[in-house]
Each structure stands twice: as C-alpha cells, then as structure tokens.
Design an enzyme around this catalytic site. Sequence first.
Site, mmCIF file in Angstrom:
data_model
loop_
_atom_site.group_PDB
_atom_site.id
_atom_site.type_symbol
_atom_site.label_atom_id
_atom_site.label_comp_id
_atom_site.label_asym_id
_atom_site.label_seq_id
_atom_site.Cartn_x
_atom_site.Cartn_y
_atom_site.Cartn_z
ATOM 1 N N ASP A 133 4.458 16.225 -2.175
ATOM 2 C CA ASP A 133 3.202 16.595 -1.697
ATOM 3 C C ASP A 133 3.135 16.429 -0.124
ATOM 4 O OD1 ASP A 133 0.378 17.659 -1.743
ATOM 5 O OD2 ASP A 133 -0.075 15.435 -1.434
ATOM 6 N N ASP A 175 10.314 7.034 3.866
ATOM 7 C CA ASP A 175 10.024 6.659 5.068
ATOM 8 C C ASP A 175 11.061 7.000 5.820
ATOM 9 O OD1 ASP A 175 11.488 4.638 3.874
ATOM 10 O OD2 ASP A 175 10.031 3.099 4.889
ATOM 11 N N LYS A 187 11.996 5.948 -3.212
ATOM 12 C CA LYS A 187 11.610 4.635 -2.643
ATOM 13 C C LYS A 187 11.951 3.394 -3.731
ATOM 14 C CE LYS A 187 8.892 2.218 0.342
ATOM 15 N NZ LYS A 187 9.161 2.134 1.878
ATOM 16 N N TYR A 191 0.343 11.370 -9.682
ATOM 17 C CA TYR A 191 -0.480 12.306 -9.945
ATOM 18 C C TYR A 191 -1.275 12.528 -11.307
ATOM 19 C CZ TYR A 191 -0.781 14.982 -5.350
ATOM 20 O OH TYR A 191 -0.942 15.146 -4.395
#
Length: 343
Positions: A236, A212, A177, A125
């Site tokens: 987010d 995921d 991740k 971001y």
Amino acid sequence: MSERIPATLIPGDGIGPEIVDATLAALDALGAPFEWDRQVAGLAGVKAEGDPLPAAALDSIRRTRLALKGPLETPSGGGYRSSNVRLREEFQLYANLRPVRTLVPGGRFDKIDLVVVRENLEGLYIGHEHYVKIDDDPHAVAMATGINTRAGCRHILDFAFEHAIATGRRKVTIVHKANIMKALTGIFKETAEQLYEQKYKGRIAMDTVIVDACAMKLVIDPWQFDVLVTTNLFGDILSDLVAGLVGGLGMAPGANIGADAAIFEAVHGSAPDIAGKGLANPIALLLAAAMMLEHVGRHELAARLRQAIDRTLNVDQVRTGDLGGRASTAAFTQALVARIRNG
Ligand code: ATP
C-alpha cells in the site's frame, strides 16, 4: 463486430463519476467490446440502497467476473467496513498489480518503469484490531493482529514471478521486514526463497530488500528495481511512493486479480477536495481500462489507448493541473478522444 464482453461499471464517489465518464468516452471512441452493467457502491450505495456494497453490485460482479470501478468512499462511523477491502475478500482478489511508467518526460525522475505487486488479502489489513481499557481510559492500549499464511505467500509470489516472466521483466525484488517482524514477514521472505529455488531460478533474477531501505533506494535510484512484490501494508505504502515518481496519484492504475474475478481501478481515492470541479486527472483510470483490455486479450486496443494518452500529453501538450497543465478533465478527454479517432 467483435464479441461483446459483459462487465460491471461502478462510477464511485467524489471524482469517480468524472473520471469514469472520461474513461467511457475513450473506450467508446476505441470501440472497446465491453457491455456495461452499471451499479452503485460506496457513498452512492449508502444513499441509494443503505449499503456501501449493495447485493446488486456483488451479484453483477459474480456474473461478469470483470469490473471497472471508480474510487469508493467508506462512510466514517456507522460500523461500515471498507468496501474496497470487502470486495477483495468477497472475490478473493489476492493480487494487486500496480504498474507505474513515466509518461511525462523531464520530471524529477525520468524513464521510470516499475511494477509493485501487493498481497491483497492478508497481513495487517485483516482488521483484527481492538483496544484494551485501563482504569477510565477505554483506549489505553491498541492491538492489531497480522496474519500471513504460507499458502497466501505462495499464491502472490507465484503471481509476481509468472507475471514478471510473461511480461519480459528482468528481476523480482522481495520486499520484507524479516529482521524485526521475524514471523509475520519472515514467512514471506522464506517462502520466496524456497519458491525461487524450486521454480524460478534460471528463468528470472531475484533479490531481497528490507522495506525501509527499499523506500530510500526507490527515491535515490529507482532504476535498480523492476518488479517489487510485498505484503499488504508495505505494498500500500510503496505503491503510493512509486506513483510519486511518475507525477502523482493521477498516473497510477491498479488491478485486483483473483481466480473468480478481476477489478480494475485507479490507485487514488475519491479526492473530495477537487470533486465536481472538473480538475481531476483521469489518466489513472484510463490506464486501468488499458490493463482491463489487456486482461481480456484486446492488446491492440490497449496499445492504441496508451499511445493516444502519450500523444495527448506530449504532442498536444494537454495536461491537467496535477501535471502542471491547465486543462480541465473535459478538455483533456476531448483531446484524447480526438487522438484516438485520428491517431
Ligand atoms: P483515500 O483515503 O480514499 O485514499 P485520500 O483523500 O486520502 O483518499 P486521494 O483521494 O487519493 O486520497 O487524494 C490525495 C490527494 O491527491 C488529494 O489532494 C487529491 O486531490 C489528489 N488526487 C488524487 N487523485 C487525483 C486525480 N485523479 N487527479 C488530480 N488529483 C488527484
């Protein structure tokens, strides 16, 4: 009369003024202690001051260190950066707390009670992005840089663990991740595991999950989770996902918290498609106001507000269109104010 607490009020854009009016009506009926300093920002700021984040709004928050904010639209073009991102950076609001709870039973998912803690200042971001021109294509290649720091990870992870323990939660799940983005999100997982060993083991449970798989598990069996903490972009996305488990964006409040200030808001945007039509559900901002009351230690007022929302929805059965009801924003607000006054 209890002590007055200065706070900045930014009505915002789109449905912002409608849901802010509803929230002020509820807070007035409760006798909430806030003394509002009303400021403009977003598109309203551009119109009034030529700046989506006018100096007066920033000065006000610097003074009050506390704000309730409607959604701010970032004008496209004109080189404006998101006012929301600028506010987070300006006041170093490193923690974004996004709780969701089932308020209307009998939906697709019942008895949901989850908290997403999102890192608010780092990751992808930070806006370090550019294109590379090849031949005559100026957008032949797009690049983005993400930055996560050890200190930033520690900060948000400490916040998540301390918040979870203070509010009697059972487990903190670290969402990452690290199998693919080994450095960028590996540092988050690694810092979490070290911090847990050092400070939190034996005080609360912790586990880790890849983002995921987390998305799938949240849809199949959300009850296995309690508090989720993750980096900026994943936070987010997952906070919108969990809002969907409890009836949509109209039900999801958020708090942006830092050492210097706290800003309370709805997770949703300005919803231009329904602005000015009296259709908006004000509950997300009302719940943000309840979080703000808790933040200043007025837990009894927050509890009364939450109970009045619950009774308006489930005893009076007054609901806005997004929840399958027929009430306008004003009709919902009127019923809520009556519940606050009469119990
Ligand atoms: P942003 O990019 O600022 O998040 P957006 O338009 O992508 O803005 P939202 O403004 O959050 O997203 O709106 C997404 C959808 O949810 C819209 O169809 C909108 O009407 C609906 N929505 C959002 N907030 C509410 C609300 N409080 N009450 C009813 N519907 C809402």
